[in-house]
Design a protein around this motif. Structure first.
Motif, PDB file in Angstrom:
ATOM      1  N   THR A  56       0.815  -1.225   0.000  1.00 37.59           N
ATOM      2  CA  THR A  56       0.000   0.000   0.000  1.00 37.59           C
ATOM      3  C   THR A  56       0.849   1.277   0.000  1.00 37.59           C
ATOM      4  O   THR A  56       0.428   2.296  -0.518  1.00 37.59           O
ATOM      5  CB  THR A  56      -0.957   0.009   1.216  1.00 37.59           C
ATOM      6  OG1 THR A  56      -1.573  -1.270   1.315  1.00 37.59           O
ATOM      7  CG2 THR A  56      -2.025   1.066   1.074  1.00 37.59           C
ATOM      8  N   MET A  57       2.062   1.198   0.586  1.00 39.38           N
ATOM      9  CA  MET A  57       2.915   2.390   0.634  1.00 39.38           C
ATOM     10  C   MET A  57       4.226   2.183  -0.132  1.00 39.38           C
ATOM     11  O   MET A  57       5.206   2.888   0.105  1.00 39.38           O
ATOM     12  CB  MET A  57       3.193   2.764   2.081  1.00 39.38           C
ATOM     13  CG  MET A  57       3.017   4.238   2.330  1.00 39.38           C
ATOM     14  SD  MET A  57       3.484   4.690   3.979  1.00 39.38           S
ATOM     15  CE  MET A  57       1.954   5.429   4.506  1.00 39.38           C
ATOM     16  N   GLY A 105      -0.069   5.037   0.066  1.00 39.79           N
ATOM     17  CA  GLY A 105      -0.902   4.882   1.263  1.00 39.79           C
ATOM     18  C   GLY A 105      -2.356   5.246   1.051  1.00 39.79           C
ATOM     19  O   GLY A 105      -3.200   4.963   1.902  1.00 39.79           O
ATOM     20  N   TRP A 108      -5.619   2.807   1.537  1.00 41.06           N
ATOM     21  CA  TRP A 108      -6.186   2.340   2.805  1.00 41.06           C
ATOM     22  C   TRP A 108      -7.467   3.107   3.132  1.00 41.06           C
ATOM     23  O   TRP A 108      -7.412   4.343   3.290  1.00 41.06           O
ATOM     24  CB  TRP A 108      -5.214   2.590   3.957  1.00 41.06           C
ATOM     25  CG  TRP A 108      -4.185   1.539   4.147  1.00 41.06           C
ATOM     26  CD1 TRP A 108      -4.382   0.192   4.150  1.00 41.06           C
ATOM     27  CD2 TRP A 108      -2.783   1.740   4.405  1.00 41.06           C
ATOM     28  NE1 TRP A 108      -3.179  -0.457   4.385  1.00 41.06           N
ATOM     29  CE2 TRP A 108      -2.205   0.463   4.541  1.00 41.06           C
ATOM     30  CE3 TRP A 108      -1.979   2.872   4.537  1.00 41.06           C
ATOM     31  CZ2 TRP A 108      -0.840   0.284   4.796  1.00 41.06           C
ATOM     32  CZ3 TRP A 108      -0.630   2.697   4.794  1.00 41.06           C
ATOM     33  CH2 TRP A 108      -0.070   1.414   4.919  1.00 41.06           C
ATOM     34  N   LYS A 111      -6.235   3.423   7.957  1.00 39.99           N
ATOM     35  CA  LYS A 111      -4.884   2.882   8.135  1.00 39.99           C
ATOM     36  C   LYS A 111      -4.921   1.783   9.200  1.00 39.99           C
ATOM     37  O   LYS A 111      -5.610   1.954  10.222  1.00 39.99           O
ATOM     38  CB  LYS A 111      -3.922   3.997   8.534  1.00 39.99           C
ATOM     39  CG  LYS A 111      -3.679   4.954   7.386  1.00 39.99           C
ATOM     40  CD  LYS A 111      -2.870   6.159   7.820  1.00 39.99           C
ATOM     41  CE  LYS A 111      -2.706   7.112   6.643  1.00 39.99           C
ATOM     42  NZ  LYS A 111      -2.320   8.454   7.096  1.00 39.99           N
ATOM     43  N   TRP A 113      -3.250   0.852  11.610  1.00 37.36           N
ATOM     44  CA  TRP A 113      -2.924   1.172  13.007  1.00 37.36           C
ATOM     45  C   TRP A 113      -3.871   2.235  13.582  1.00 37.36           C
ATOM     46  O   TRP A 113      -3.679   2.699  14.682  1.00 37.36           O
ATOM     47  CB  TRP A 113      -1.461   1.626  13.125  1.00 37.36           C
ATOM     48  CG  TRP A 113      -1.135   2.852  12.322  1.00 37.36           C
ATOM     49  CD1 TRP A 113      -1.167   4.146  12.758  1.00 37.36           C
ATOM     50  CD2 TRP A 113      -0.712   2.910  10.952  1.00 37.36           C
ATOM     51  NE1 TRP A 113      -0.809   5.000  11.746  1.00 37.36           N
ATOM     52  CE2 TRP A 113      -0.516   4.274  10.636  1.00 37.36           C
ATOM     53  CE3 TRP A 113      -0.474   1.949   9.970  1.00 37.36           C
ATOM     54  CZ2 TRP A 113      -0.110   4.689   9.368  1.00 37.36           C
ATOM     55  CZ3 TRP A 113      -0.064   2.376   8.716  1.00 37.36           C
ATOM     56  CH2 TRP A 113       0.125   3.718   8.422  1.00 37.36           C
ATOM     57  N   GLN A 114      -4.876   2.604  12.765  1.00 29.64           N
ATOM     58  CA  GLN A 114      -5.832   3.609  13.267  1.00 29.64           C
ATOM     59  C   GLN A 114      -7.222   3.022  13.472  1.00 29.64           C
ATOM     60  O   GLN A 114      -8.190   3.758  13.642  1.00 29.64           O
ATOM     61  CB  GLN A 114      -5.897   4.793  12.295  1.00 29.64           C
ATOM     62  CG  GLN A 114      -4.608   5.602  12.302  1.00 29.64           C
ATOM     63  CD  GLN A 114      -4.626   6.759  11.320  1.00 29.64           C
ATOM     64  OE1 GLN A 114      -5.520   6.855  10.485  1.00 29.64           O
ATOM     65  NE2 GLN A 114      -3.637   7.632  11.406  1.00 29.64           N
ATOM     66  N   ILE A 130       2.502  -0.546  12.537  1.00 32.48           N
ATOM     67  CA  ILE A 130       3.014   0.474  11.609  1.00 32.48           C
ATOM     68  C   ILE A 130       4.255  -0.074  10.885  1.00 32.48           C
ATOM     69  O   ILE A 130       4.374   0.018   9.662  1.00 32.48           O
ATOM     70  CB  ILE A 130       3.358   1.791  12.358  1.00 32.48           C
ATOM     71  CG1 ILE A 130       2.106   2.381  13.000  1.00 32.48           C
ATOM     72  CG2 ILE A 130       4.019   2.795  11.409  1.00 32.48           C
ATOM     73  CD1 ILE A 130       2.360   3.593  13.904  1.00 32.48           C
ATOM     74  N   VAL A 134       3.625  -0.068   6.884  1.00 34.99           N
ATOM     75  CA  VAL A 134       4.253   0.936   6.005  1.00 34.99           C
ATOM     76  C   VAL A 134       5.491   0.366   5.317  1.00 34.99           C
ATOM     77  O   VAL A 134       6.002   0.949   4.370  1.00 34.99           O
ATOM     78  CB  VAL A 134       4.612   2.264   6.737  1.00 34.99           C
ATOM     79  CG1 VAL A 134       3.399   2.861   7.421  1.00 34.99           C
ATOM     80  CG2 VAL A 134       5.770   2.094   7.697  1.00 34.99           C
ATOM     81  N   GLN A 203       5.174  11.052   6.226  1.00 33.50           N
ATOM     82  CA  GLN A 203       4.029  10.138   6.209  1.00 33.50           C
ATOM     83  C   GLN A 203       3.439   9.859   7.580  1.00 33.50           C
ATOM     84  O   GLN A 203       2.260   9.548   7.697  1.00 33.50           O
ATOM     85  CB  GLN A 203       4.443   8.788   5.586  1.00 33.50           C
ATOM     86  CG  GLN A 203       4.738   8.841   4.107  1.00 33.50           C
ATOM     87  CD  GLN A 203       3.499   9.043   3.275  1.00 33.50           C
ATOM     88  OE1 GLN A 203       2.380   8.781   3.708  1.00 33.50           O
ATOM     89  NE2 GLN A 203       3.673   9.536   2.061  1.00 33.50           N
ATOM     90  N   GLU A 208       2.846   8.709  15.900  1.00 31.26           N
ATOM     91  CA  GLU A 208       3.039   7.418  15.220  1.00 31.26           C
ATOM     92  C   GLU A 208       4.521   7.018  15.239  1.00 31.26           C
ATOM     93  O   GLU A 208       4.854   5.844  15.470  1.00 31.26           O
ATOM     94  CB  GLU A 208       2.501   7.495  13.784  1.00 31.26           C
ATOM     95  CG  GLU A 208       0.972   7.568  13.762  1.00 31.26           C
ATOM     96  CD  GLU A 208       0.374   7.964  12.407  1.00 31.26           C
ATOM     97  OE1 GLU A 208      -0.814   7.697  12.198  1.00 31.26           O
ATOM     98  OE2 GLU A 208       1.080   8.571  11.574  1.00 31.26           O
TER      99      GLU A 208
END
Ligand code: HEC
Ligand code: HEC
Length: 234
Positions: A56-57, A105, A108, A111, A113-114, A130, A134, A203, A208
């Motif tokens: 994704t990143m 990114g 997503w 995310k 981790w969110q 993370i 990432v 990012q 984070e």
């Protein structure tokens, strides 16, 4: 009798492809990424399978030149890789590189981790999510063990992160992750190392990055944490 059928077919086919004019390399790359089965091992956003690295990143952490070299022959970069060589046609490879380089990114929906589940975790546990999502893992390897190849660096490998607590305080580690780094080339006459530590401050928020720092501190060798040294520490 074929005289008319064949042109009619050609017209029909042209009309068909006119409905899906994939003039955009990114769109063609997306089609091929799904069609070639990359999604069986890789995830982009919430689609695909996370057997290999999450992509994704990818376009933030790796350059187009590196992605191209990787897709041309994964084993030339990493002889031990489990990724098959697809022997892609140059045009297909170029479309995949365009699609993958565009992944910064945005795919997503939330995310990883969110999510509400991640919010309930400790900072270090969120940092681990993370680290994997990432793609720190794509250069520093699982649990920061290192050993992934890089060009023109001493030892030929990306460094491990299991002992960073010995060299860095938490604020120093935060700064290093935020600002990134270009490794010093082994030979100044050779091309620069292709894998460079990205500027994660572009990012990730300060909070984070702090979560990642907490995670890296859990990777400290047991001896440094006061336990008995074990063979896994060296
Ligand atoms: C059988 C599973 C598998 C398939 C199918 C697969 N890959 Fe991979 N891929 C991997 C693994 C495992 C890695 C991890 C790197 C390593 O092993 O060195 C990887 C790494 C990568 C990387 C580098 C990731 C990073 O974060 O740096 C890219 C880019 C990539 N694959 C793209 C593709 C594309 C495009 C396809 C389809 C044409 C594909 N992969 C198909 C298993 C797979
Ligand atoms: C594209 C590959 C790549 C990715 C992705 C990457 N790094 Fe790095 N990282 C490097 C390289 C190469 C170095 C060595 C830089 C140098 O020599 O100054 C490095 C250095 C570091 C260092 C300093 C280690 C030391 O011993 O001095 C830390 C800490 C670190 N990375 C953490 C991370 C974290 C956390 C992430 C994810 C948020 C991450 N890295 C993602 C390539 C990468």
């Amino acid at each position: 009798m074929n005289r008319w059928i064949i042109p009619a077919l050609a017209v029909a086919l042209a009309a068909c492809s006119a409905q899906t004019p994939l003039t955009d390399p990114v769109a063609r790359g997306e089609r091929d990424f799904n069609g070639l089965g990359c999604v069986k091992c890789h995830q982009i956003g919430d689609k695909g399978h996370a057997w290999g690295p999450d992509l994704t990143m990818l376009g933030f952490r790796k350059s187009s030149a590196w992605i191209d070299a990787w897709l041309k022959d994964p084993h030339a970069w990493n002889p031990k890789t489990l990724m098959p060589n697809f022997h892609l046609k140059p045009e297909t490879r170029a479309d995949l590189v365009a699609y993958l380089s565009a992944q910064k990114g945005q795919a997503w929906p939330v995310k990883p981790w969110q999510t509400p589940e991640a919010a309930a975790l400790s900072s270090a546990e969120r940092g681990k999510i993370i680290f994997n999502a990432v793609g720190c893992v794509s250069c520093h390897a699982k649990d920061g063990y290192g050993g992934y190849p890089n060009n023109n660096v001493a030892g030929g490998l990306v460094n491990a992160l299991t002992k960073v607590t010995e060299g860095y305080s938490r604020p120093e580690l935060h700064q290093k992750i935020k600002g990134g780094a270009i490794p010093i080339p082994n030979d100044s006459k050779q091309p620069l190392p292709m894998l460079q530590m990205p500027k994660w401050g572009e990012q990730l928020s300060a909070k984070e990055i702090d979560a990642v720092v907490e995670y890296l501190y859990t990777l400290a060798p047991k001896a440094a944490a006061g336990g008995k040294p074990s063979k896994d520490d060296f």
